[in-house]
Write a protein that holds these residues in place. Structure first.
Motif, mmCIF file in Angstrom:
data_model
loop_
_atom_site.group_PDB
_atom_site.id
_atom_site.type_symbol
_atom_site.label_atom_id
_atom_site.label_comp_id
_atom_site.label_asym_id
_atom_site.label_seq_id
_atom_site.Cartn_x
_atom_site.Cartn_y
_atom_site.Cartn_z
ATOM 1 N N PHE A 195 0.809 -1.216 0.000
ATOM 2 C CA PHE A 195 0.000 0.000 0.000
ATOM 3 C C PHE A 195 0.845 1.271 0.000
ATOM 4 C CE2 PHE A 195 -3.425 -2.850 1.116
ATOM 5 C CZ PHE A 195 -4.538 -2.250 0.541
ATOM 6 N N THR A 196 2.146 1.136 -0.108
ATOM 7 C CA THR A 196 3.004 2.319 -0.046
ATOM 8 C C THR A 196 2.652 3.328 -1.124
ATOM 9 O OG1 THR A 196 4.813 1.018 0.909
ATOM 10 C CG2 THR A 196 5.382 3.135 -0.098
ATOM 11 N N ASP A 197 2.499 2.881 -2.369
ATOM 12 C CA ASP A 197 2.226 3.812 -3.461
ATOM 13 C C ASP A 197 0.861 4.478 -3.320
ATOM 14 O OD1 ASP A 197 4.667 3.296 -4.577
ATOM 15 O OD2 ASP A 197 3.921 1.824 -6.025
ATOM 16 N N LEU A 198 -0.122 3.734 -2.793
ATOM 17 C CA LEU A 198 -1.475 4.266 -2.695
ATOM 18 C C LEU A 198 -1.683 5.132 -1.457
ATOM 19 C CD1 LEU A 198 -3.481 1.104 -3.799
ATOM 20 C CD2 LEU A 198 -3.253 3.233 -5.069
ATOM 21 N N LEU A 199 -1.004 4.806 -0.378
ATOM 22 C CA LEU A 199 -1.220 5.525 0.879
ATOM 23 C C LEU A 199 -0.106 6.500 1.212
ATOM 24 C CD1 LEU A 199 -2.536 2.608 3.145
ATOM 25 C CD2 LEU A 199 -3.877 4.279 1.872
ATOM 26 N N GLY A 200 1.047 6.340 0.601
ATOM 27 C CA GLY A 200 2.216 7.139 0.974
ATOM 28 C C GLY A 200 3.026 6.445 2.034
ATOM 29 N N VAL A 201 2.395 6.143 3.166
ATOM 30 C CA VAL A 201 3.003 5.358 4.244
ATOM 31 C C VAL A 201 1.947 4.370 4.721
ATOM 32 C CG1 VAL A 201 4.081 5.392 6.521
ATOM 33 C CG2 VAL A 201 4.454 7.302 4.951
ATOM 34 N N PRO A 202 2.188 3.061 4.615
ATOM 35 C CA PRO A 202 1.189 2.088 5.067
ATOM 36 C C PRO A 202 0.946 2.206 6.568
ATOM 37 C CG PRO A 202 2.866 1.044 3.693
ATOM 38 C CD PRO A 202 3.380 2.405 4.032
ATOM 39 N N GLY A 203 -0.205 1.757 7.013
ATOM 40 C CA GLY A 203 -0.541 1.762 8.430
ATOM 41 C C GLY A 203 -1.958 1.288 8.636
ATOM 42 N N VAL A 204 -2.232 0.673 9.767
ATOM 43 C CA VAL A 204 -3.571 0.154 10.028
ATOM 44 C C VAL A 204 -4.596 1.286 9.941
ATOM 45 C CG1 VAL A 204 -2.791 -1.766 11.461
ATOM 46 C CG2 VAL A 204 -3.299 0.426 12.534
ATOM 47 N N GLY A 205 -5.756 0.956 9.377
ATOM 48 C CA GLY A 205 -6.848 1.912 9.285
ATOM 49 C C GLY A 205 -6.727 2.943 8.187
ATOM 50 N N ARG A 206 -5.579 3.040 7.568
ATOM 51 C CA ARG A 206 -5.359 4.124 6.610
ATOM 52 C C ARG A 206 -6.054 3.888 5.270
ATOM 53 N NH1 ARG A 206 0.947 6.008 7.883
ATOM 54 N NH2 ARG A 206 0.488 6.670 10.030
ATOM 55 N N LEU A 207 -6.372 2.655 4.958
ATOM 56 C CA LEU A 207 -7.133 2.376 3.743
ATOM 57 C C LEU A 207 -8.482 3.078 3.805
ATOM 58 C CD1 LEU A 207 -7.874 0.857 1.127
ATOM 59 C CD2 LEU A 207 -8.472 -1.109 2.549
ATOM 60 N N ASP A 208 -9.146 3.007 4.955
ATOM 61 C CA ASP A 208 -10.464 3.616 5.077
ATOM 62 C C ASP A 208 -10.386 5.141 5.023
ATOM 63 O OD1 ASP A 208 -12.481 1.289 5.812
ATOM 64 O OD2 ASP A 208 -10.565 0.869 6.764
ATOM 65 N N MET A 209 -9.320 5.719 5.564
ATOM 66 C CA MET A 209 -9.140 7.162 5.429
ATOM 67 C C MET A 209 -8.939 7.533 3.961
ATOM 68 S SD MET A 209 -9.404 8.813 8.306
ATOM 69 C CE MET A 209 -10.793 7.679 8.491
ATOM 70 N N ALA A 210 -8.194 6.711 3.242
ATOM 71 C CA ALA A 210 -7.963 6.980 1.820
ATOM 72 C C ALA A 210 -9.268 6.894 1.031
ATOM 73 C CB ALA A 210 -6.933 6.001 1.254
ATOM 74 N N TYR A 211 -10.129 5.925 1.371
ATOM 75 C CA TYR A 211 -11.453 5.864 0.753
ATOM 76 C C TYR A 211 -12.190 7.194 0.945
ATOM 77 C CZ TYR A 211 -11.716 0.729 0.020
ATOM 78 O OH TYR A 211 -11.548 -0.557 -0.421
ATOM 79 N N MET A 212 -12.226 7.665 2.187
ATOM 80 C CA MET A 212 -12.991 8.867 2.502
ATOM 81 C C MET A 212 -12.404 10.093 1.815
ATOM 82 S SD MET A 212 -13.905 8.182 6.505
ATOM 83 C CE MET A 212 -15.077 9.544 6.603
ATOM 84 N N ASN A 213 -11.086 10.178 1.788
ATOM 85 C CA ASN A 213 -10.448 11.293 1.088
ATOM 86 C C ASN A 213 -10.807 11.289 -0.394
ATOM 87 O OD1 ASN A 213 -9.226 12.098 3.471
ATOM 88 N ND2 ASN A 213 -7.269 11.124 2.993
ATOM 89 N N ALA A 214 -10.749 10.104 -0.996
ATOM 90 C CA ALA A 214 -11.032 9.998 -2.428
ATOM 91 C C ALA A 214 -12.466 10.397 -2.748
ATOM 92 C CB ALA A 214 -10.757 8.575 -2.909
ATOM 93 N N MET A 215 -13.383 10.137 -1.811
ATOM 94 C CA MET A 215 -14.799 10.416 -2.064
ATOM 95 C C MET A 215 -15.221 11.799 -1.604
ATOM 96 S SD MET A 215 -16.692 6.730 -1.459
ATOM 97 C CE MET A 215 -15.906 6.248 0.078
ATOM 98 N N GLY A 216 -14.319 12.555 -1.000
ATOM 99 C CA GLY A 216 -14.602 13.948 -0.699
ATOM 100 C C GLY A 216 -15.345 14.215 0.587
#
Length: 744
Positions: A195-216
């Motif tokens: 997930f480094t490329d998609l999140l910048g820095v991997p970490g628990v829970g960060r996928l869901d934050m990335a979802y929310m950021n992407a959806m505005g």
């Protein structure tokens, strides 16, 4: 001639004294008693034409924005009409969306021209109308499920969301009422290097934050599941971290004081600021400017927080909350609302996460100046007669619920089911006073939009957000790679911090300490003790569920009872190497004294949640945390291969020689205790020498704690079920046997 005109003017003025005939609205325009069409001049152009000049006056305390017009209700011909609305003529005062009348302001003069004799004998009325501010609220909460269709849900959800946002590009707010993630497979997968490329820095829970950021998403309430792994992990998920942007929105709660928690105090910002300027932050309230209108957003969180999650040192208000004193909760929330109204904001949304929608509904009748409440935590499926439900699901209430505030103004309460299964949508118009115009609500537009495949096709299958799809694809790939089962458990295995692995004996602590002891004995059968620190146990195995309408959590084992590689990698995230040491009785006593918690408050169960708190095997200890360090240990007994050996009796260390133990290289190097002071010749690093080698698990290095736990599970609780699953139930502190706190 002059005298005749004066006589005619007097007749006209008499007609103008008649009450206005126009009260209807159309084409998105509406009348309002505080918007006045004021006559400022009457002019007879000649004996055949009458000209009246009006100004629109804003007598309200709110700014009028958007197109404004005069509606002329008459059977006479309006000679300069700009158009007709259901046969009634209108004349534009201002056509632009940028038009604005501040409180007390007057518009430019607007001419109304009529045939004189038609006006005299047919009569007419003039009303001012404005195009009211319309807001689209898109919302959900409880996006915390880890079901098999979760990734498909969020993709379809993102497509619907983008479609609706595009319909009202300048008039939409996108909000969550909390529980945006929960510990589990998806949560843990985000810590993987893929997930480094998609999140910048991997970490628990960060996928869901990335979802929310992407959806505005623009703001969220703080839910209980945000805190399941403690305040430090919460901070790591919403905070920025190098190339990881964190939450690009503020988290809100008006009844939580975050300044009392060391992990969160640095993220607290002033209330009432623009949401886009306070990302990665915590506040009681924020403001979102939508098409020139300021929308106040206030958060609120269930006061049962301290009982259902790890709230750390957050101060939760009101204390001693029960469902019988919702008024006390309203008293904690109201000041944040009042602060927004003092800024001149008259459109306010509350994001509530109360676990029971009945509490949000009661708050709607207690709070003043709130227009909308987005409920959360209860998964209450509110729908209207036009909404499609997922197969097998039933309506649990009407969308939206309509309540009345103490001022007699309407308050709407909305909610949808969670796990990205539904998207909530409310489009509403506001009066000049900032209240919702109930007549503007349209059930063909508003309601809960299901994201199952059939409903999605019915809604036209809008294209999913590409960033969301990329995140879900990475999650599928990662979960498939690292989620192979290893062993079985019949119980939930807790990594909660306090109370938990940092304050008392736990089943997960026992399991991994036992695994380390078994691995060490394969290399050196003289090893009899296993010591590790609770701070190295980072994630639960299983899930914590608060059923809809409940406040007490349920602790569930993982699906089918299978402990997976992903579970092991998540809970033992540091994957420390195992180290063998020889320790004397005095050294062991000193370690126990230093690692057992000191009292934090006046009662015995208020312990400091130190990461150095031990989890053990091969030894049982009783201690009193209220005694000073050096005299806390009352008794300690070592199991020397089946023979009990007293280490401490009645607080006195026995001269019982030395013991061989296994611990973590982190502790052996001096972290969280005194083991680093032991002499080097006694030390053997199992990971360095690659022992024990040749075991059945290959995903982690031999001699590491992950490898030890995986191989212990494979050998002791195999997937064929021949030995059943690990079934040691979590016990209350007074029933613990390896680490006994005598204060209980």
């Amino acid at each position: 001639m002059r005298q005749a005109r004066l006589i005619l003017a007097s007749l006209v003025l008499g007609i103008l004294a008649l009450p206005s005939l126009a009260s209807a609205s159309g084409n998105g325009f509406t009348t309002d008693p505080e918007l006045e069409a004021r006559l400022v001049q009457v002019r007879l152009v000649n004996f055949f034409r009458l000209e009246l000049r009006y100004r629109v006056v804003n007598n309200s305390h709110s700014t009028v924005t958007g197109p404004t017009r005069l509606l002329v209700d008459t059977r006479a011909q309006v000679l300069n009409a700009d158009g007709f609305d259901d046969g009634t003529a209108f004349i534009n005062v201002c056509r632009s969306d940028e038009c604005s009348l501040e409180p007390g302001d007057r518009s430019r003069r607007v001419r109304v021209r009529l045939p004189l004799f038609q006006a005299l004998f047919l009569g007419f009325g003039v009303d001012a109308q404005f195009q009211p501010f319309v807001l689209q609220l898109l919302h959900n909460a409880d996006m915390d499920g880890n079901g098999s269709d979760a990734l498909e849900n969020v993709e379809r959800f993102s497509g619907l969301l983008a479609d609706f946002q595009a319909e009202y590009p300048d008039n939409t707010v996108t909000l969550s009422s909390g529980d945006n993630y929960i510990p589990g497979p998806r949560y843990n997968a985000a810590a993987e290097v893929e997930f480094t490329d998609l999140l910048g820095v991997p970490g628990v829970g960060r996928l869901d934050m990335a979802y929310m950021n992407a959806m505005g998403y623009e703001a969220s309430a703080v839910g209980n599941h945000e805190l399941d792994d403690g305040t430090a992990v919460f901070a790591s998920i919403f905070g920025a971290d190098g190339d990881y942007p964190g939450a690009q929105f503020p988290y809100l709660s008006s009844n939580l004081d975050f300044t009392s928690d060391a992990n969160l105090v640095g993220a607290v910002v002033a209330d009432g600021q623009e949401a886009a300027t306070i990302t990665n932050s915590l506040a009681r309230s924020t403001v979102i400017t939508v098409d020139g209108e300021k929308i106040g957003i206030v958060g609120a969180t269930t006061p049962t927080l301290t009982f259902i999650t790890d709230s750390g040192d957050i101060t939760v208000l009101p204390p001693d909350f029960t469902s019988d004193n919702v008024a006390a909760l309203a008293g904690e929330i109201q000041p944040a609302i009042d602060a927004l109204t003092l800024q001149g904001i008259n459109k306010i949304i509350m994001l509530g996460h109360m676990q029971r929608i009945a509490i949000e509904q009661e708050l709607a009748t207690l709070l003043t100046d709130v227009d909308l409440i987005v409920a959360g935590g209860s998964n209450t499926r509110l729908v209207d007669e036009n909404d499609r439900l997922r197969p097998g699901e039933e309506a649990l209430g009407v969308y939206p619920g309509v309540f009345t505030s103490p001022k007699g103004e309407p308050v709407l309460v909305v909610n949808t089911d969670g796990d990205y299964k539904y998207l909530g949508r409310l489009v509403s118009a506001f009066t000049l006073a900032g209240t919702i115009n109930l007549e503007s609500l349209d059930t063909t537009v508003n309601g809960a939009y299901a994201t199952d495949a059939d409903s999605y096709a019915f809604f036209g299958s809008p294209a999913a957000n590409p960033a969301v799809v990329a995140l879900s694809d990475a999650a599928r790939e990662t979960l498939a790679r690292i989620n192979e089962p290893v062993g079985l458990t019949e119980v939930f295995l807790s990594a909660q911090r306090e109370p938990g692995v940092r304050t008392e004996e736990t089943t997960l602590g026992n399991l991994t300490a036992d695994a380390n002891l078994v691995a060490a004995k394969k290399v050196d059968p003289s090893v009899v003790i296993s010591l590790k620190n609770g701070g190295g146990i980072r994630a639960d195995i299983g899930s914590i569920v608060v059923p809809p309408g409940a406040t007490e959590p349920e602790f569930l084992p993982p699906p089918d009872g299978e402990i997976t590689r992903l579970d092991i990698e998540s809970t033992l995230a540091f994957n420390n190497g195992l180290v063998l040491l020889t320790i004397t009785s005095n050294e062991l006593r000193a370690f126990l004294e230093g690692s057992l918690g000191a009292p934090l408050g006046p009662t015995p169960n208020q312990l400091s949640a130190s990461g150095g708190f031990p989890q053990v095997a091969g030894i049982s200890v009783s201690y009193d945390p209220n005694l000073p360090s050096g005299s806390r240990v009352i008794s300690a007994v070592v199991d020397n291969n089946g023979t009990p050996v007293d280490l401490v009796v009645n607080g006195v260390t026995q001269q019982a020689g030395s013991f061989r133990l296994v611990t973590l290289d982190f502790l052996a190097d001096g972290g969280d205790g005194t083991l680093g002071t032991l002499s080097a010749p006694n030390r053997v690093d199992l990971e360095v020498i690659g022992e024990p080698a040749g075991g059945p698990s290959m995903f982690s290095a031999d001699g590491s704690e992950q490898d030890a736990l995986a191989e212990y599970l494979i050998e002791t609780f195999p997937l064929d079920g021949s030995n059943g699953g690990f079934n040691q139930q979590e016990t209350a502190p007074n029933l613990d046997t390896r680490i006994t706190n005598v204060a209980f």
